[in-house]
Design a protein around this motif. Structure first.
Motif, PDB file in Angstrom:
ATOM      1  N   ASP A  83       0.857  -1.183   0.000  1.00 28.15           N
ATOM      2  CA  ASP A  83       0.000   0.000   0.000  1.00 28.15           C
ATOM      3  C   ASP A  83       0.896   1.238   0.000  1.00 28.15           C
ATOM      4  OD1 ASP A  83      -2.338   1.481   2.368  1.00 28.15           O
ATOM      5  OD2 ASP A  83      -1.975   1.848   0.243  1.00 28.15           O
ATOM      6  N   ALA A  84       0.953   1.920  -1.164  1.00 25.64           N
ATOM      7  CA  ALA A  84       1.836   3.075  -1.282  1.00 25.64           C
ATOM      8  C   ALA A  84       1.279   4.235  -0.483  1.00 25.64           C
ATOM      9  CB  ALA A  84       1.986   3.465  -2.748  1.00 25.64           C
ATOM     10  N   GLY A  85       2.168   4.905   0.227  1.00 23.54           N
ATOM     11  CA  GLY A  85       1.775   6.096   0.963  1.00 23.54           C
ATOM     12  C   GLY A  85       1.822   7.305   0.051  1.00 23.54           C
ATOM     13  N   VAL A  86       1.831   8.490   0.643  1.00 23.81           N
ATOM     14  CA  VAL A  86       1.896   9.733  -0.115  1.00 23.81           C
ATOM     15  C   VAL A  86       3.336   9.949  -0.582  1.00 23.81           C
ATOM     16  CG1 VAL A  86       1.508  12.219  -0.043  1.00 23.81           C
ATOM     17  CG2 VAL A  86       0.049  10.674   1.301  1.00 23.81           C
ATOM     18  N   THR A  87       3.513  10.176  -1.851  1.00 22.90           N
ATOM     19  CA  THR A  87       4.859  10.410  -2.383  1.00 22.90           C
ATOM     20  C   THR A  87       4.955  11.806  -2.971  1.00 22.90           C
ATOM     21  OG1 THR A  87       4.255   9.435  -4.510  1.00 22.90           O
ATOM     22  CG2 THR A  87       5.228   7.969  -2.882  1.00 22.90           C
ATOM     23  N   GLN A  88       6.087  12.463  -2.701  1.00 19.94           N
ATOM     24  CA  GLN A  88       6.322  13.814  -3.198  1.00 19.94           C
ATOM     25  C   GLN A  88       7.649  13.866  -3.944  1.00 19.94           C
ATOM     26  OE1 GLN A  88       4.948  15.924   0.873  1.00 19.94           O
ATOM     27  NE2 GLN A  88       5.382  17.373  -0.778  1.00 19.94           N
ATOM     28  N   SER A  89       7.681  14.727  -4.945  1.00 22.98           N
ATOM     29  CA  SER A  89       8.940  14.922  -5.673  1.00 22.98           C
ATOM     30  C   SER A  89       9.053  16.370  -6.116  1.00 22.98           C
ATOM     31  CB  SER A  89       9.000  13.994  -6.891  1.00 22.98           C
ATOM     32  OG  SER A  89       7.956  14.305  -7.808  1.00 22.98           O
ATOM     33  N   PRO A  90      10.283  16.904  -6.211  1.00 24.12           N
ATOM     34  CA  PRO A  90      11.524  16.270  -5.738  1.00 24.12           C
ATOM     35  C   PRO A  90      11.642  16.371  -4.225  1.00 24.12           C
ATOM     36  CG  PRO A  90      11.985  18.473  -6.511  1.00 24.12           C
ATOM     37  CD  PRO A  90      10.509  18.242  -6.746  1.00 24.12           C
ATOM     38  N   THR A  91      12.678  15.797  -3.647  1.00 25.31           N
ATOM     39  CA  THR A  91      12.874  15.890  -2.202  1.00 25.31           C
ATOM     40  C   THR A  91      13.522  17.210  -1.824  1.00 25.31           C
ATOM     41  OG1 THR A  91      14.948  14.708  -2.429  1.00 25.31           O
ATOM     42  CG2 THR A  91      13.026  13.412  -1.860  1.00 25.31           C
ATOM     43  N   HIS A  92      14.421  17.692  -2.665  1.00 26.99           N
ATOM     44  CA  HIS A  92      15.081  18.969  -2.426  1.00 26.99           C
ATOM     45  C   HIS A  92      15.131  19.762  -3.730  1.00 26.99           C
ATOM     46  CE1 HIS A  92      16.675  16.489   0.857  1.00 26.99           C
ATOM     47  NE2 HIS A  92      16.784  17.613   1.529  1.00 26.99           N
ATOM     48  N   LEU A  93      15.141  21.063  -3.593  1.00 23.85           N
ATOM     49  CA  LEU A  93      15.138  21.938  -4.766  1.00 23.85           C
ATOM     50  C   LEU A  93      15.771  23.267  -4.386  1.00 23.85           C
ATOM     51  CD1 LEU A  93      14.017  21.579  -7.620  1.00 23.85           C
ATOM     52  CD2 LEU A  93      11.838  22.470  -6.821  1.00 23.85           C
ATOM     53  N   ILE A  94      16.644  23.762  -5.242  1.00 24.26           N
ATOM     54  CA  ILE A  94      17.232  25.092  -5.031  1.00 24.26           C
ATOM     55  C   ILE A  94      16.873  25.957  -6.231  1.00 24.26           C
ATOM     56  CG2 ILE A  94      19.345  26.430  -4.699  1.00 24.26           C
ATOM     57  CD1 ILE A  94      20.603  23.932  -3.465  1.00 24.26           C
ATOM     58  N   LYS A  95      16.271  27.106  -5.962  1.00 28.56           N
ATOM     59  CA  LYS A  95      15.862  28.018  -7.022  1.00 28.56           C
ATOM     60  C   LYS A  95      16.365  29.429  -6.711  1.00 28.56           C
ATOM     61  CE  LYS A  95      13.188  25.563  -9.820  1.00 28.56           C
ATOM     62  NZ  LYS A  95      13.396  25.516 -11.306  1.00 28.56           N
ATOM     63  N   THR A  96      16.342  30.256  -7.726  1.00 27.64           N
ATOM     64  CA  THR A  96      16.753  31.650  -7.594  1.00 27.64           C
ATOM     65  C   THR A  96      15.521  32.544  -7.517  1.00 27.64           C
ATOM     66  OG1 THR A  96      18.744  31.169  -8.871  1.00 27.64           O
ATOM     67  CG2 THR A  96      18.117  33.489  -8.646  1.00 27.64           C
ATOM     68  N   ARG A  97      15.637  33.634  -6.785  1.00 31.02           N
ATOM     69  CA  ARG A  97      14.558  34.621  -6.690  1.00 31.02           C
ATOM     70  C   ARG A  97      14.004  34.959  -8.064  1.00 31.02           C
ATOM     71  NH1 ARG A  97      16.490  39.850  -3.527  1.00 31.02           N
ATOM     72  NH2 ARG A  97      18.324  39.155  -4.631  1.00 31.02           N
ATOM     73  N   GLY A  98      12.680  34.998  -8.177  1.00 33.66           N
ATOM     74  CA  GLY A  98      12.041  35.354  -9.431  1.00 33.66           C
ATOM     75  C   GLY A  98      11.681  34.159 -10.311  1.00 33.66           C
ATOM     76  N   GLN A  99      12.291  33.025 -10.029  1.00 30.17           N
ATOM     77  CA  GLN A  99      11.993  31.840 -10.831  1.00 30.17           C
ATOM     78  C   GLN A  99      10.650  31.233 -10.429  1.00 30.17           C
ATOM     79  OE1 GLN A  99      15.567  29.333 -10.318  1.00 30.17           O
ATOM     80  NE2 GLN A  99      16.030  29.735 -12.483  1.00 30.17           N
ATOM     81  N   GLN A 100      10.264  30.202 -11.161  1.00 30.46           N
ATOM     82  CA  GLN A 100       9.027  29.487 -10.917  1.00 30.46           C
ATOM     83  C   GLN A 100       9.365  28.041 -10.551  1.00 30.46           C
ATOM     84  OE1 GLN A 100       7.821  27.030 -13.373  1.00 30.46           O
ATOM     85  NE2 GLN A 100       5.939  26.567 -12.275  1.00 30.46           N
ATOM     86  N   VAL A 101       8.511  27.412  -9.743  1.00 30.36           N
ATOM     87  CA  VAL A 101       8.785  26.040  -9.326  1.00 30.36           C
ATOM     88  C   VAL A 101       7.482  25.227  -9.351  1.00 30.36           C
ATOM     89  CG1 VAL A 101       8.410  26.442  -6.851  1.00 30.36           C
ATOM     90  CG2 VAL A 101       9.959  24.627  -7.595  1.00 30.36           C
ATOM     91  N   THR A 102       7.615  23.935  -9.648  1.00 29.69           N
ATOM     92  CA  THR A 102       6.472  23.008  -9.604  1.00 29.69           C
ATOM     93  C   THR A 102       6.831  21.823  -8.736  1.00 29.69           C
ATOM     94  OG1 THR A 102       5.696  23.614 -11.815  1.00 29.69           O
ATOM     95  CG2 THR A 102       4.964  21.497 -10.942  1.00 29.69           C
ATOM     96  N   LEU A 103       5.997  21.564  -7.747  1.00 27.12           N
ATOM     97  CA  LEU A 103       6.172  20.422  -6.851  1.00 27.12           C
ATOM     98  C   LEU A 103       5.048  19.427  -7.116  1.00 27.12           C
ATOM     99  CD1 LEU A 103       6.890  22.391  -3.535  1.00 27.12           C
ATOM    100  CD2 LEU A 103       8.455  21.819  -5.407  1.00 27.12           C
ATOM    101  N   ARG A 104       5.350  18.132  -6.952  1.00 22.18           N
ATOM    102  CA  ARG A 104       4.378  17.099  -7.311  1.00 22.18           C
ATOM    103  C   ARG A 104       4.055  16.193  -6.134  1.00 22.18           C
ATOM    104  NH1 ARG A 104       7.529  18.339 -11.593  1.00 22.18           N
ATOM    105  NH2 ARG A 104       6.407  18.849 -13.530  1.00 22.18           N
ATOM    106  N   CYS A 105       2.838  15.637  -6.177  1.00 23.31           N
ATOM    107  CA  CYS A 105       2.359  14.801  -5.077  1.00 23.31           C
ATOM    108  C   CYS A 105       1.448  13.711  -5.617  1.00 23.31           C
ATOM    109  CB  CYS A 105       1.607  15.665  -4.068  1.00 23.31           C
ATOM    110  SG  CYS A 105       0.745  14.736  -2.769  1.00 23.31           S
ATOM    111  N   SER A 106       1.692  12.483  -5.176  1.00 22.21           N
ATOM    112  CA  SER A 106       0.772  11.382  -5.466  1.00 22.21           C
ATOM    113  C   SER A 106       0.134  10.949  -4.158  1.00 22.21           C
ATOM    114  CB  SER A 106       1.517  10.205  -6.098  1.00 22.21           C
ATOM    115  OG  SER A 106       1.958  10.542  -7.383  1.00 22.21           O
TER     116      SER A 106
END
Lengths: 113, 110
Positions: free
Chosen positions: A1-24
């Protein structure tokens, strides 16, 4: 039974950029909520998705947006990143029921430089 | 919005000791949950307890909804109990939005 999974685990971005995080979500769950946890604080509610619609929203600006797909997975998008967006982003899934406990993923650690 | 206050903010125990953590909330709720966040950031659901008493091994919880508080009891504490304990509530009028307290940081020393 798979639990909640998220990706990525770590992320480094610069001010002004855009980011997308995912969840199952956990198998069998149809509702996904997103939380932001700053260092030393409790998680803060961002929004909740059910049936591909945003059902509830916390006190976060429009730079924070999301999406839920037909398979119940979800994305969190943050535009125009600020230094203050650096935090642990947590996804939680549940059933569409008033008495359904939240099950959390391990989170995505976002650092904005 | 609803206010959630947890006490104490920090707690240091010797292994084997017992402890009680408290969560006060400012409005009627239909949902109250206790979580444990381990040092790696993982949040584990301990109890779903909008009212009454539940027990799970060395842990038990009691919620008195009419007086707007909940207690988490940890008996015979172990070093693996260390971490942050959060209480989260959901208002009747705001279903789906859980509000967390700032947590109690528990350190269990061997």
């Amino acid at each position: 039974d798979a639990g909640v999974t998220q990706s990525p685990t770590h992320l480094i971005k610069t001010r002004g950029q855009q980011v997308t995080l995912r969840c199952s979500p956990k198998s069998g769950h149809d509702t996904v909520s997103w939380y932001q946890q700053a260092l030393g604080q409790g998680p803060q509610f961002i929004f909740q998705y059910y049936e591909e619609e945003e059902r509830q929203r916390g006190n976060f600006p429009d730079r924070f947006s999301g999406h839920q797909f037909p398979n119940y997975s979800s994305e969190l998008n943050v535009n125009a990143l600020l230094l203050g967006d650096s935090a642990l982003y947590l996804c939680a899934s549940s059933l569409n029921s008033w008495d359904s406990p939240l099950h959390f993923g391990n989170g995505t650690r976002l650092t904005v430089t | 919005g609803i206010q959630v206050e947890q006490s104490p903010p920090d707690l240091i125990l010797q292994e084997g000791a017992n402890s009680t953590l408290r969560c006060n909330f400012s409005d009627s709720v239909n949902n109250l949950q206790w979580f444990h966040q381990n040092p790696w950031g993982q949040l584990i659901n301990l109890f779903y307890i909008p009212s009454g008493t539940k027990q799970n091994g060395r842990l038990s919880a009691t919620t008195v909804a009419t007086e707007r508080y909940s207690l988490l009891y940890i008996s015979s504490s172990q070093t693996t109990d260390s971490g942050v304990y959060f209480c989260a509530v959901e208002r009747v009028t705001n279903a789906g939005k859980s509000t967390f307290g700032d947590g109690t940081t528990l350190t269990v020393k061997p």
